[in-house]
Design a protein around this motif. Sequence first.
Motif: not given
Length: 181
Positions: A72-93
Amino acid sequence: METKAKNNGQANVNTVKADKTPKFVAGNPVNAVSKADEHKPQEQPKAEETKPQAETPKAEEQPQAEPTKKEIKANLAEEKPAMNLEQTLKLVAELAKKTALRDKYKEYIDKLTGFEQEQKENIDELEDETAFQQCELVITDTKGNRFTTKSPSVIKGTVAFISGRFAERLAEVEAGIVLPA
């Protein structure tokens, strides 16, 4: 398929049996491997029914389909959740900061290269040691301490070192500018 034909009152029986398994399912051909897989699961339940239930251990009764915690942990590590707005803005900055730093290093390199070219044009190309003859290198710190030299060989070495260091830093910054998958 059996056929009976009458010849002079005698019935001839054709013992050739036709293959009634489907050759196509939903317009797709059926291969021998999938046929074998279909027949095997049907045979296994019959074999399990003949065994008494008292002989089977409890571990076999539990379904093996449940994944372990590691899986289960390996599957969760492989499946990266989609970034939310805050994470996207942080990445852009972060990418904007890295891009600005990259532009600054490129500007330093261009200025230093232009400076070197101008010094070489002023002096004959045959006399490369005297390329920085009319230059002065001054290093100062915040406390007012100052180092000054007019030695062309020291200035040439310093310019070569600084150019190499800017190129290294530029490569490091460019390697860090990556969009996550």
